[in-house]
Design a protein around this motif. Structure first.
Motif, PDB file in Angstrom:
ATOM      1  N   LYS B 291      43.553  12.541  85.174  1.00  0.00           N
ATOM      2  CA  LYS B 291      44.399  11.640  84.410  1.00  0.00           C
ATOM      3  C   LYS B 291      43.583  10.681  83.562  1.00  0.00           C
ATOM      4  CE  LYS B 291      48.210   8.860  85.740  1.00  0.00           C
ATOM      5  NZ  LYS B 291      48.856   8.192  86.854  1.00  0.00           N
ATOM      6  N   ARG B 292      42.455  10.277  84.065  1.00  0.00           N
ATOM      7  CA  ARG B 292      41.672   9.250  83.397  1.00  0.00           C
ATOM      8  C   ARG B 292      40.218   9.695  83.239  1.00  0.00           C
ATOM      9  NH1 ARG B 292      44.138   4.197  84.722  1.00  0.00           N
ATOM     10  NH2 ARG B 292      46.366   4.608  84.665  1.00  0.00           N
ATOM     11  N   GLN B 293      39.590   9.054  82.303  1.00  0.00           N
ATOM     12  CA  GLN B 293      38.154   9.219  82.153  1.00  0.00           C
ATOM     13  C   GLN B 293      37.462   8.181  83.033  1.00  0.00           C
ATOM     14  OE1 GLN B 293      35.435   9.199  78.234  1.00  0.00           O
ATOM     15  NE2 GLN B 293      36.198   7.218  78.837  1.00  0.00           N
ATOM     16  N   GLY B 294      36.375   8.583  83.660  1.00  0.00           N
ATOM     17  CA  GLY B 294      35.618   7.637  84.476  1.00  0.00           C
ATOM     18  C   GLY B 294      34.257   7.419  83.881  1.00  0.00           C
ATOM     19  N   SER B 295      33.635   6.341  84.288  1.00  0.00           N
ATOM     20  CA  SER B 295      32.271   6.118  83.808  1.00  0.00           C
ATOM     21  C   SER B 295      31.446   5.579  84.961  1.00  0.00           C
ATOM     22  CB  SER B 295      32.257   5.135  82.645  1.00  0.00           C
ATOM     23  OG  SER B 295      32.710   3.888  83.079  1.00  0.00           O
ATOM     24  N   GLY B 501      44.330  -1.075  73.232  1.00  0.00           N
ATOM     25  CA  GLY B 501      43.982  -1.817  74.437  1.00  0.00           C
ATOM     26  C   GLY B 501      45.140  -1.979  75.398  1.00  0.00           C
ATOM     27  N   GLU B 502      46.343  -1.665  74.931  1.00  0.00           N
ATOM     28  CA  GLU B 502      47.492  -1.856  75.811  1.00  0.00           C
ATOM     29  C   GLU B 502      47.726  -0.677  76.733  1.00  0.00           C
ATOM     30  OE1 GLU B 502      50.866  -2.805  73.420  1.00  0.00           O
ATOM     31  OE2 GLU B 502      49.734  -4.319  72.340  1.00  0.00           O
ATOM     32  N   ILE B 503      47.028   0.399  76.445  1.00  0.00           N
ATOM     33  CA  ILE B 503      47.210   1.602  77.243  1.00  0.00           C
ATOM     34  C   ILE B 503      46.178   1.574  78.365  1.00  0.00           C
ATOM     35  CG2 ILE B 503      46.983   4.118  77.120  1.00  0.00           C
ATOM     36  CD1 ILE B 503      48.016   3.794  74.240  1.00  0.00           C
ATOM     37  N   PRO B 504      46.508   2.065  79.546  1.00  0.00           N
ATOM     38  CA  PRO B 504      45.540   2.037  80.642  1.00  0.00           C
ATOM     39  C   PRO B 504      44.195   2.643  80.249  1.00  0.00           C
ATOM     40  CG  PRO B 504      47.661   2.737  81.446  1.00  0.00           C
ATOM     41  CD  PRO B 504      47.810   2.535  79.978  1.00  0.00           C
ATOM     42  N   ALA B 505      43.143   2.050  80.748  1.00  0.00           N
ATOM     43  CA  ALA B 505      41.797   2.443  80.335  1.00  0.00           C
ATOM     44  C   ALA B 505      41.518   3.885  80.690  1.00  0.00           C
ATOM     45  CB  ALA B 505      40.779   1.541  81.005  1.00  0.00           C
ATOM     46  N   GLY B 506      40.994   4.603  79.731  1.00  0.00           N
ATOM     47  CA  GLY B 506      40.529   5.957  79.997  1.00  0.00           C
ATOM     48  C   GLY B 506      41.632   6.998  80.049  1.00  0.00           C
ATOM     49  N   THR B 507      42.793   6.663  79.524  1.00  0.00           N
ATOM     50  CA  THR B 507      43.884   7.632  79.522  1.00  0.00           C
ATOM     51  C   THR B 507      43.511   8.864  78.698  1.00  0.00           C
ATOM     52  OG1 THR B 507      45.445   5.844  79.666  1.00  0.00           O
ATOM     53  CG2 THR B 507      46.297   7.936  78.893  1.00  0.00           C
ATOM     54  N   GLN B 636      39.448   4.804  74.912  1.00  0.00           N
ATOM     55  CA  GLN B 636      38.235   4.070  75.285  1.00  0.00           C
ATOM     56  C   GLN B 636      38.612   2.614  75.462  1.00  0.00           C
ATOM     57  OE1 GLN B 636      35.233   5.310  75.848  1.00  0.00           O
ATOM     58  NE2 GLN B 636      36.083   7.346  75.499  1.00  0.00           N
ATOM     59  N   PRO B 637      38.429   2.110  76.673  1.00  0.00           N
ATOM     60  CA  PRO B 637      38.748   0.701  76.858  1.00  0.00           C
ATOM     61  C   PRO B 637      37.749  -0.126  76.082  1.00  0.00           C
ATOM     62  CG  PRO B 637      37.636   1.562  78.785  1.00  0.00           C
ATOM     63  CD  PRO B 637      37.846   2.716  77.868  1.00  0.00           C
ATOM     64  N   GLY B 638      38.202  -1.180  75.504  1.00  0.00           N
ATOM     65  CA  GLY B 638      37.276  -2.041  74.770  1.00  0.00           C
ATOM     66  C   GLY B 638      36.557  -2.943  75.724  1.00  0.00           C
ATOM     67  N   LYS B 639      36.687  -4.217  75.476  1.00  0.00           N
ATOM     68  CA  LYS B 639      36.012  -5.186  76.335  1.00  0.00           C
ATOM     69  C   LYS B 639      36.865  -5.355  77.580  1.00  0.00           C
ATOM     70  CE  LYS B 639      33.969  -9.726  75.937  1.00  0.00           C
ATOM     71  NZ  LYS B 639      34.518 -10.207  77.183  1.00  0.00           N
ATOM     72  N   VAL B 640      36.331  -4.958  78.713  1.00  0.00           N
ATOM     73  CA  VAL B 640      37.103  -5.102  79.940  1.00  0.00           C
ATOM     74  C   VAL B 640      36.580  -6.237  80.809  1.00  0.00           C
ATOM     75  CG1 VAL B 640      37.991  -2.784  80.121  1.00  0.00           C
ATOM     76  CG2 VAL B 640      35.704  -3.277  80.935  1.00  0.00           C
ATOM     77  N   THR B 641      35.338  -6.639  80.572  1.00  0.00           N
ATOM     78  CA  THR B 641      34.767  -7.679  81.411  1.00  0.00           C
ATOM     79  C   THR B 641      34.987  -9.039  80.755  1.00  0.00           C
ATOM     80  OG1 THR B 641      32.671  -7.420  80.302  1.00  0.00           O
ATOM     81  CG2 THR B 641      33.002  -6.152  82.300  1.00  0.00           C
ATOM     82  N   GLY B 642      34.762 -10.051  81.535  1.00  0.00           N
ATOM     83  CA  GLY B 642      34.803 -11.391  80.954  1.00  0.00           C
ATOM     84  C   GLY B 642      36.218 -11.904  80.777  1.00  0.00           C
ATOM     85  N   SER B 650      38.871  -1.622  71.551  1.00  0.00           N
ATOM     86  CA  SER B 650      39.363  -0.426  72.215  1.00  0.00           C
ATOM     87  C   SER B 650      39.735   0.605  71.157  1.00  0.00           C
ATOM     88  CB  SER B 650      40.568  -0.768  73.076  1.00  0.00           C
ATOM     89  OG  SER B 650      41.511  -1.458  72.301  1.00  0.00           O
ATOM     90  N   GLY B 651      39.817   1.837  71.596  1.00  0.00           N
ATOM     91  CA  GLY B 651      40.128   2.873  70.621  1.00  0.00           C
ATOM     92  C   GLY B 651      40.302   4.220  71.286  1.00  0.00           C
ATOM     93  N   TRP B 652      40.242   5.242  70.473  1.00  0.00           N
ATOM     94  CA  TRP B 652      40.433   6.596  70.983  1.00  0.00           C
ATOM     95  C   TRP B 652      39.254   7.460  70.594  1.00  0.00           C
ATOM     96  CZ3 TRP B 652      44.397   8.313  74.037  1.00  0.00           C
ATOM     97  CH2 TRP B 652      45.501   7.466  74.178  1.00  0.00           C
ATOM     98  N   ASP B 653      38.875   8.326  71.505  1.00  0.00           N
ATOM     99  CA  ASP B 653      37.912   9.373  71.171  1.00  0.00           C
ATOM    100  C   ASP B 653      38.683  10.671  70.982  1.00  0.00           C
ATOM    101  OD1 ASP B 653      35.905   7.622  71.429  1.00  0.00           O
ATOM    102  OD2 ASP B 653      34.765   8.765  72.887  1.00  0.00           O
ATOM    103  N   VAL B 654      38.312  11.402  69.967  1.00  0.00           N
ATOM    104  CA  VAL B 654      38.969  12.680  69.708  1.00  0.00           C
ATOM    105  C   VAL B 654      37.946  13.780  69.913  1.00  0.00           C
ATOM    106  CG1 VAL B 654      40.327  13.993  68.068  1.00  0.00           C
ATOM    107  CG2 VAL B 654      40.328  11.527  67.951  1.00  0.00           C
TER     108      VAL B 654
END
Lengths: 137, 1051
Positions: B291-295, B501-507, B636-642, B650-654
């Motif tokens: 379901k998600r991308q991990g890092s 950025g509103e979509i869950p990270a790594g969808t 791709q989640p943008g800034k998640v820390t801080g 945030s954005g999308w990879d194709v």
């Protein structure tokens, strides 16, 4: 969703989850929408509204109406700005307020592999003030 | 005549044959005519004519020429000849007015001989040109003509011969290195492709290479040709695109490794390489389901926390995909090319995959090409066939793939390996796919406008003729069709969401789309956010009320929108992301990808079909002939820390199958995406405050290599400047301006803290003892005595503070002494702390304790402090030489740069800061440069040697060489030899270094990212008062000014 939320509250443990607040749902913005925040200087925000009403710098048309949105802590400030605008207009501006509730999303990121990420929803109040020009009688 | 004038004249005449006088030439002429009746008048006349023409037309040239050719005769000789002349001919009529000394007679033969010799010398000189310039360049300005270099006849006649020769020579030279074809031939498609193929052999080209090469500064990096930054000035524009619009990047150079096999086997193998302490691993539930991308970070097997290999992202193929019945799973690991080799080797090792397979991935190339050539068998010419091949089979994808084999490894070298024990198959899918990254809130609009889900084939159509049989096959199954429709629905929903950025990270969202070239707009346009467009409604700013009910921007109450079914779906997407089954994409299937790549309609054919349309400019309908391309979208989640700017960048990879790069690239750009290069990627990661690969991973081999290379480049650049025009880093107290000596930094801190502990144990925290201890450290490290003095002087005030603190803290430390000694025994290598728990703890300590929630947590101040002490030592026990990734934001002025030093502020700095609101920081006193005299000496020595060598024989030269060899490395302004104690070299104690730093347009002040020593950080934090904890000083390498910054650790 309700039962899910209840379950989360039981489960929530700082060791197992990290809380990440997501930004409120953003919407496409028209030029006459002003979203008030608590970071920018009050004066600057007021000046921005004033500028929009008076007609901008580049000879663009003056707006006849303005929507000022405030969420949560910024409600106060939004009201303040709207009233200041009205007070400074010698009766040519009117305000009309509307309140609403905005759903905010908190993400719970798992710290362990075996848990699913969870989502909590909470509500926050918002205000939308319409500032519009009336012809003085 | 004045003395100066005479000298000037002498200078002018120095290399002239004496009879060539410049300003007295006419006088001489006249004199010659008058007095030279005897001898051979005809000859002299002739000679004078020559002289006159020369001295009159091109004096400059003449002087040059004669200077070279007649440099042999010395001044003495000349003067003697002068004397002779005066005696003989009296021909010379200088300004001295020598007419009195006219001789009575001339011997004709000697006179003629002398003249003849001179004439011949002169003629030789005139014909020979020895300067670097062309003939026409030596002409005076008023005699130059347009296109002189092109047309010899525009030159004065006397120079034509020489010019002719020169021109011929130039032609010969050009021919040597030039192309044997004319411009037109070179530009012809066939030859161009051949040429491009040749040039791709050294460095891999991305499919968008040509597009980039026209618009970007290209660099050769990591075996690829990559666009570094746009040639247009666009730093700020790219930032705006990231924040408000859409920035596009080609990340196809990222490498993909594929692991196929049983799930538990893969997990078992890979679990050795990662640790749960650094975050989620490959086994995280939501990632494992697909379901998600991990890092995560990969380490050498069972070596955590040392021996980092590099960061990766991964995606699992979802389990319940229609085509996949077996339990075999597929895992893609995406990584940066710099870390690929090590990780690939390690994965091979842990999976025990050593048996190469030659039939899976490598062979497609030979397999790929024959069918194409077969299809063009009617064209016998091999060259034409080749050309066709490139046009058909995806511009350069196939050649690229081929050239990978040629350039980096031989084609026989396998790209996939199998393990006989576990059955895991590892394949290297590098360059098999394109990866584009869209950053920014408008990426949704760009994506949804550019891509249209593929149309479903109904059974009624005759499907035999189309090449896209895989799609027809899938369309036969109603389940697949319904899945496709669901995916399409989700994709269309993106339109209404304003920020990725509103979509869950790594969808992950899988999709099959139609050919994006078909609905390409005629002009470049800007895709706008679309509640308006979605409804097909014009945007009316005056009225501004749209029917889109969930929009609160319309000044409408939000209450009545929950019943909208579309809205309900959108809400689900926002909350839970895409359901598992919708992540399925055919891009996982290699065979389908291959057929899609092969069956791409060429641009040429497409354009021809377009031109054949009945109504020009109308929509092209290909029906079943249209290509269907499986793609994968990854959020791709943008800034998640801080705390601030959540979701920024945030954005999308194709992911696309290879060969389709340009077909997607142009449509994206035509929808208003701006393209960034490597530099924009760096800015993106910097504003996200995330470490950049490979520069910000000092503990992985790629990071070390990067640092070495960078240091080399910077040093070269530094050396290119003259010494007076570059900073003297020794005087500035910068020990390592081009690299960050992490190992030495951590070592120093370790020994420093140990020494402190010891001194506190001895319970004599007197200034004396501290001083002597401090003196010892530089003593041991520095070779020079002069240095020691200069280093120790500025430390004094700091030491006083140190010892005070020791006095306070000393009693507490006694009990923990054992632990510390253990540290000493377990001296580990350099490592960066990535343990999340620890980082969280550290980040809590870093902030000032006045914050709301933290104050509550910290309410029992004593207890917290004790905890700090305990954990402090336990941290040191685990990571005696640890580094932490920190972000720094400057309080006031200043923009940091890479290699800026992070220092501990002294007590009085903080005091002054609290008193004076405008205080911007202390200054470093100037250091002395002990190397300057050495450098100067060395220079002199060299000079002496040169002189000696010139004077005397070889043996002495040999003897002199030995000392110079030792000091060869000395450069003025750089520290020579081994570095002394880095921490205590300057007046403020060094804590760490900045790796990325610049003025941040996102925050509006200087921001930096870097590493600090954990030991030092904890030491500093424990000493700072609670209310301004976490303040540090920054000092760029080329400045003496320290500036205040606040340190933060973001988890």
């Amino acid at each position: 969703m309700a039962e899910n939320r209840g379950a989360v509250e039981v489960e929530l443990d700082p060791v197992e989850y990290t809380l990440r607040k997501r930004l409120p749902h953003r919407l496409p913005r028209r030029p006459n929408d002003i979203y008030v925040n608590m970071k920018t200087d009050f004066k600057a925000q007021l000046a921005r509204c004033q500028k929009l009403l008076n007609g901008g710098t580049r000879g663009q048309n003056a707006c006849n109406e303005l929507y000022i949105h405030g969420l949560g802590l910024a409600i106060n400030r939004a009201i303040n700005i709207a009233l200041q605008l009205q007070a400074g207009s010698f009766g040519s501006l009117e305000v009309a307020a509307n309140t609403s509730t905005v759903e905010l999303v908190d993400e719970l990121e798992p710290e362990t592999d075996t848990r699913e990420p969870l989502v909590r929803i909470r509500n926050n109040s918002a205000i939308h003030i319409r500032v519009f020009r009336v012809t003085p009688k | 005549m004045s003395n100066a004038k005479e000298r000037k004249h002498a200078k002018k005449m120095r290399n002239q044959p004496t009879n060539v006088t410049l300003f007295s030439g006419f006088a001489a002429n006249r004199g010659g005519k008058h007095h030279n009746g005897g001898g051979k008048p005809a000859q002299t006349q002739k000679q004078e004519n020559i002289l006159e023409s020369h001295s009159g037309t091109s004096q400059q040239q003449e002087t040059k020429v004669t200077h070279h050719s007649l440099s042999d005769p010395d001044v003495n000789e000349q003067s003697s000849s002068k004397v002779m002349f005066r005696k003989k001919g009296g021909w010379k009529a200088g300004p001295e007015g020598t007419s009195q000394e006219i001789p009575k007679y001339i011997t004709a033969s000697t006179f003629a001989q002398a003249r003849a010799a001179e004439i011949s010398a002169m003629l030789k000189a005139v014909t020979q040109k020895s300067s670097n310039s062309m003939v026409f360049q030596t002409l005076p300005r008023h005699m130059r003509r347009r296109a002189m270099s092109h047309n010899v006849k525009r030159l004065p006649r006397r120079l034509r011969e020489i010019a002719q020769k020169e021109a011929e020579k130039a032609v010969h030279q050009k021919k040597e290195h030039s192309k044997n074809k004319c411009h037109k031939a070179r530009r012809c498609h066939k030859n161009q492709v051949l040429e491009f193929n040749r040039r791709q052999k050294k460095n891999m080209w991305l499919e968008t290479h040509i597009w980039h090469a026209k618009r970007f500064h290209m660099v050769k990096k990591w075996g690829y040709c990559l666009g570094e930054r746009p040639t247009v000035k666009s730093h700020r524009a790219c930032y705006r695109a990231m924040t408000n619009r859409c920035l596009l990047q080609d990340l196809s150079y990222y490498c993909c490794l594929e692991l196929k096999g049983k799930e538990e086997e893969i997990l078992k193998a890979l679990s050795q390489m990662c640790s749960i302490e650094t975050g989620l691993t490959f086994a995280a539930v939501h990632c494992l389901s697909g379901k998600r991308q991990g890092s995560l970070m990969l380490y050498r097997a069972n070596q955590y926390p040392r021996e980092m290999l590099g960061p990766v992202t991964f995606i699992w193929k979802s389990q319940r995909s229609p085509g996949d019945a077996s339990e075999s799973r597929q895992l893609w690991i995406w990584l940066h090319p710099t870390v690929k080799q090590e990780i690939l080797e390690e994965i091979k090792a842990v999976c025990q995959c050593m048996e190469p397979i030659k039939s899976t991935v490598c062979t497609p190339d030979p397999l790929l090409t024959p069918p194409q050539e077969k299809s063009q068998t009617e064209l016998p010419d091999e060259k034409i066939g080749k050309k066709r091949k490139h046009k058909d089979g995806g511009e350069n994808a196939i050649p690229v793939k081929k050239f990978i084999g040629d350039a980096t490894r031989d084609p026989q070298q396998p790209c996939s390996w199998v393990s006989p024990a576990t059955g895991i198959v590892i394949s290297d899918l590098t360059m098999e796919m394109n990866r584009y990254r869209l950053i920014g809130p408008l990426s949704h609009s760009v994506l949804t406008e550019a891509l249209k889900a593929a149309s479903v084939h109904t059974d009624g159509e005759d499907t035999e003729t189309t090449p896209h049989c895989w799609w027809i096959e899938t369309c036969r199954n109603p389940d697949n069709v319904s899945l496709h429709h669901r995916q399409e629905d989700f994709f269309e929903l993106l339109r209404g969401i304003t920020s990725p950025g509103e979509i869950p990270a790594g969808t992950i969202l899988g999709l099959t789309v139609g050919d994006p070239r078909i609905n390409l707009p005629h002009k470049r346009s800007k895709a706008l956010p679309d509640p308006e467009k979605c409804q097909g409604k014009d945007f009316n700013s005056e009225e501004g009320i749209c029917t889109r009910s969930w929009s609160c921007a319309q000044w409408k109450p939000l209450s009545d929108h929950t019943d909208d079914p579309d809205n309900e779906k959108a809400r689900q997407l926002l909350l839970e992301g895409v359901p598992v089954e919708c992540t399925h994409s055919f891009i996982w299937n290699q065979a389908i990808c291959k057929s899609v790549t092969e069956n791409k309609i060429s641009d040429q054919d497409l354009n021809r079909m377009r031109s054949e349309l009945l109504v020009p400019g109308s929509q092209l309908v290909l029906g079943p002939q249209e290509s269907k391309i499986p793609i994968l979208l990854i959020q791709q989640p943008g800034k998640v820390t801080g705390e601030d700017r959540r979701g920024w960048g945030s954005g999308w990879d194709v992911l696309l199958p290879k060969g389709w790069g340009m077909a997607f690239w142009i449509p994206f750009i035509y929808r208003g995406a701006r393209v960034g290069g490597l530099k924009e990627g760096l800015v993106h990661s910097q504003y996200k405050r995330s470490p950049n690969i490979p520069g910000d991973f000092p503990d992985c081999p790629a990071g070390i290599r990067f640092a070495e290379e960078q240091a080399k480049n910077l040093l070269e650049k530094y050396k290119r400047r003259p010494p007076a025009k570059r900073p003297n880093y020794v005087k500035l107290g910068t020990l390592a301006p081009f690299c960050c000596p992490w190992v030495q930094l951590t070592q120093d801190w370790e020994s420093r803290v140990q020494a402190q502990e010891e001194s506190s144990v001895a319970s004599s925290p007197s200034g004396e003892e501290g001083d002597t201890r401090r003196r010892e450290v530089p003593c041991a490290a520095t070779p020079e005595k002069t240095l020691k003095l200069s280093v120790n002087e500025p430390i004094e005030p700091e030491e006083a503070m140190d010892t005070e603190c020791q006095g306070q803290a000393g009693t507490k430390r006694v009990g923990d002494q054992d632990a510390v000694e253990n540290n000493g025994a377990a001296t580990g290598r350099l490592c960066v702390i990535r343990e999340r728990k620890l980082l969280k703890q550290l980040s809590a300590w870093c902030g000032p304790s006045s914050g709301g929630s933290r104050a509550a947590r910290r309410a029992p101040g004593r207890g917290q402090q004790d905890l700090t002490r305990e954990t402090y030592l336990s941290v040191l026990g685990h990571f005696p030489r640890g580094l932490v990734w920190v972000s720094l934001s400057l309080l006031r002025k200043g923009s940091p740069e890479p290699h800026t030093m992070i220092c501990v502020p002294a007590k009085e700095d903080l005091l002054r800061l609290s008193q004076d609101r405008l205080y911007f920081g202390p200054q470093e006193p100037k250091h002395s440069d002990p190397f300057k005299s050495k450098v100067l000496k060395q220079k002199e020595k060299k000079k002496m040697e040169k002189r000696q060598r010139r004077g005397s024989a070889a043996p002495e030269g040999l003897a002199g060489e030995d000392p110079t060899a030792g000091h060869e490395a000395l450069t003025l302004g750089l520290w020579a030899g081994p570095l002394p104690a880095v921490t205590s070299h300057c007046s403020r104690v060094l804590l760490g270094f900045v790796t990325q730093g610049d003025f941040s347009m996102a925050v509006g002040c200087g921001e930096a990212l870097g590493f600090v020593s954990v030991t030092g950080l904890l030491d500093m934090l424990s000493r700072q008062p609670a209310d301004d904890r976490g303040l540090v000083l920054l000092r760029p390498p080329a400045s003496l000014q320290y500036r205040f910054a606040r340190i933060a650790i973001e988890v």
